[in-house]
Design a protein around this motif. Sequence first.
Motif, PDB file in Angstrom:
ATOM      1  N   UNK A  76     -14.593  35.956  27.839  1.00  0.00           N
ATOM      2  CA  UNK A  76     -15.154  35.023  28.798  1.00  0.00           C
ATOM      3  C   UNK A  76     -15.763  33.830  28.064  1.00  0.00           C
ATOM      4  N   UNK A  77     -16.081  32.800  28.816  1.00  0.00           N
ATOM      5  CA  UNK A  77     -16.679  31.598  28.241  1.00  0.00           C
ATOM      6  C   UNK A  77     -17.945  31.249  29.004  1.00  0.00           C
ATOM      7  N   UNK A  78     -18.892  30.686  28.286  1.00  0.00           N
ATOM      8  CA  UNK A  78     -20.116  30.211  28.921  1.00  0.00           C
ATOM      9  C   UNK A  78     -20.274  28.727  28.654  1.00  0.00           C
TER      10      UNK A  78
ATOM     11  N   UNK B  42     -30.594  33.814  28.471  1.00  0.00           N
ATOM     12  CA  UNK B  42     -29.993  33.880  27.144  1.00  0.00           C
ATOM     13  C   UNK B  42     -28.488  33.718  27.291  1.00  0.00           C
ATOM     14  N   UNK B  43     -27.984  32.645  26.735  1.00  0.00           N
ATOM     15  CA  UNK B  43     -26.572  32.303  26.871  1.00  0.00           C
ATOM     16  C   UNK B  43     -25.872  32.597  25.553  1.00  0.00           C
ATOM     17  N   UNK B  44     -24.982  33.590  25.576  1.00  0.00           N
ATOM     18  CA  UNK B  44     -24.154  33.888  24.409  1.00  0.00           C
ATOM     19  C   UNK B  44     -22.749  33.343  24.650  1.00  0.00           C
ATOM     20  N   UNK B  45     -21.868  33.534  23.680  1.00  0.00           N
ATOM     21  CA  UNK B  45     -20.527  32.962  23.810  1.00  0.00           C
ATOM     22  C   UNK B  45     -19.780  33.489  25.026  1.00  0.00           C
ATOM     23  N   UNK B  46     -19.960  34.787  25.351  1.00  0.00           N
ATOM     24  CA  UNK B  46     -19.156  35.396  26.407  1.00  0.00           C
ATOM     25  C   UNK B  46     -19.980  36.166  27.428  1.00  0.00           C
ATOM     26  N   UNK B  47     -21.289  35.953  27.487  1.00  0.00           N
ATOM     27  CA  UNK B  47     -22.103  36.675  28.454  1.00  0.00           C
ATOM     28  C   UNK B  47     -23.425  35.946  28.674  1.00  0.00           C
ATOM     29  N   UNK B  48     -24.060  36.273  29.787  1.00  0.00           N
ATOM     30  CA  UNK B  48     -25.376  35.733  30.122  1.00  0.00           C
ATOM     31  C   UNK B  48     -26.332  36.894  30.336  1.00  0.00           C
ATOM     32  N   UNK B  49     -27.575  36.700  29.940  1.00  0.00           N
ATOM     33  CA  UNK B  49     -28.634  37.636  30.300  1.00  0.00           C
ATOM     34  C   UNK B  49     -29.745  36.830  30.953  1.00  0.00           C
ATOM     35  N   UNK B  50     -30.026  37.197  32.199  1.00  0.00           N
ATOM     36  CA  UNK B  50     -31.029  36.481  32.981  1.00  0.00           C
ATOM     37  C   UNK B  50     -32.236  37.381  33.175  1.00  0.00           C
TER      38      UNK B  50
END
Length: 762
Positions: free
Chosen positions: A92-94, A26-34
């Motif tokens: 942060x940026x994704x 799950x890719x959000x604007x400023x974080x990732x959840x794997x």
Amino acid sequence: MKFTDGYWLLREGVKASFAAQVDDARVEDDRLTLYAPVRRVESRGHTLNSPLLTVECFSPAEGVIGVRATHLAGEADRGPHFPVHADPGHRAKTRTEGSVVELSAGSLSLRVDTAAPWRLDFTAGERTLTSVGRRGTGFATTPEGEHHSLAQLSLGVGELVYGLGERFTPFTKNGQSVDIWQADGGTASEQAYKNVPFYLTNRGYGVFVNHPGKVSYEIGSEAVGQVQFSVEGQSLEYLVIHGPTPKEILDRYTALTGRPALPPAWSFGLWLSTSFTTDYDEETVAGFVRGMAARDIPLSVFHFDCFWMREYQWCDFTWDPDVFPDPEGMLRRLREDHGLRVSLWINPYIGQKSPLFAEARHHGYLVRKANGDVWQWDMWQAGMALVDFTNPDARAWYAAKLRALVDQGVDCFKTDFGERVPTDVVWHDGSDPERMHNYYTRLYNETVFEVLTQARGVGQATLFARSATAGGQQYPVHWGGDCESTFGAMAESLRGGLSLGLSGFGFWSHDIGGFEGTPTPAVFKRWVQFGLLSSHSRLHGSGSYRVPWNYDEEAVAVTRDFTRLKHRLMPYLFRAAQQAGESGSPVMRAMLLEFPDDPACHTLDRQYMLGEDLLVAPVFTEDGTVEYYVPEGTWTHLLTGEQVRGPGWRRERFGFDSLPLLARPGSVLPFGADEERPEYAWARDVTLRVHALADGAEVITRVPAPEGGTAATFRTRRTGSEITVTAENAPGPWHVVLAGPEGYAEPVTAPQGATELTLSLP
């Protein structure tokens, strides 16, 4: 903690599961959840009866990326937690490119190929700093049923690991097993008083494990190419911190966990103690103070150790009336007649004989067992109990006892102990006992530090603290604990101090002469040199006094001369102290911090930089022989004016009046005019020592004011064979001394009112 039996097998009874791939991102604007299954998923059937790890990737500040891996998220969270100060303006940026997802935080990025086997790459530009591979994210269960979350980060060829608190084992931690667990173990074992779950490497990054309880490290000691760390529980969080230099790593780490506070100027002078189990009363103290004055040894602080209180009653915060019948008068005389500040020993325990025990028990201020009994034991003090600093009322009660002493005239406290904290107890705020074991010292020292900062409207304060964990750097000063009175213990103390400095702590001291036993005259004199070239300097022992005339007359001269030298260095040292508060760089710096590009400096632990411009190599031998390394350039012996060219190793012999103390090429060191005290107008009558300035170079030297007034600024530049110094806000006369091949030249004084002075090189 080791989980494997060699490379291929697990230890008997251990079961382990590791992230195998990314099933969903799950890719959000400023974080990732794997979402990471612990086996390769090749069919729907593989999603059944198997764990799925949730791996959250986030960034609290530029150059910092956090990873939180969780197995079962329903675990109760009872705290405590390290406060982490995120930058509210940072985002942060994704981005996604094919199967690759990336999280970027300024100079640091985390890249994950979701189509490949599990791997996290932390990169700076095109360079990979460290990686998490196939055994790098997971959990293990032991035969006892314990659940441990673990992580592994790769080590490159030649990569060295530092930090993890004040550790007295080898300076580089490669090959060591380290448990972050507070212990009162002296300075000669793997145990440590100050445990910090943060390390940095010589490859441009550091790692902070955000867990206040026990963190178990295997640093190339289980898997030789990995740093493994594990905690008991269902979740593990760590922050990777980019530099690229070690100083920049410490800057970012201390921005997250807290900057060192600035101690008052008087604390940098010489402290003298009663020592621990010696016999002393007011006349003993007065005799020591008179003895120092009669021998022209400047003294700034007098410290009363444990027996200022009655035996069996520590702590009751009451002077023993048999030996100190007039404490207020004594404190007043020490201040008015001798200009001394006063330090008192305390600890966080209450002995059963103390009248405060019944009071604290009645109000519920003591740590209790699950059945409601007060936790007690007979170690240290008979029937000793522990103040529960998770109880706000207990903190206020304890602080009130200290404020009464401050009102008497006490200036600071030695906050001893805080390590042997039980885990079979119940805390007032419901904290997890295992997590509170290390964290307790933070609450203890914070409570005392707040009392001192609020006293008499003075914002600056100092402790003399033994125990600490992450964030404890905000409450300086810390000292190295109970060492033997030998050259070996002197060297191990320095190792501990350098490791602590690489763990975010700006100020550090040690017992001059050693604590246990009585030093030989040679050990004492060499330790005096080392101690007075440390950020803070205290004469202290266990069963014998540490007054220099108890050794020989030369010890008196060495103590006098090096105390006076330190006072003259105060304009320079206090600026180094300010830098610690501004960026986290310690006053006593491992050579790695100042010379990260010189591989010869990466393992040095018998020398250090005092501030950014002074190299100190203490002497650890009976005959005065010392081996030390000189980095590139032309260095100048501060005590003799001799010039030394590097890079290279030197082997020399020094008398007790000297040691390797070298000024860095291109440095301009301010020397104060007053030898008798640390607090004075440092810029008035200051002398600037100019060392091997390169043609075209310009150096800015800021000389602070002790009470926070306007700093004087000197701009020194070389043009050909001329040195020009320009002064701004200089309050009075100032002088310039040039270093040359024949030693230091005669000082040149700027005319009254002049703001510029030009000299020709010798």
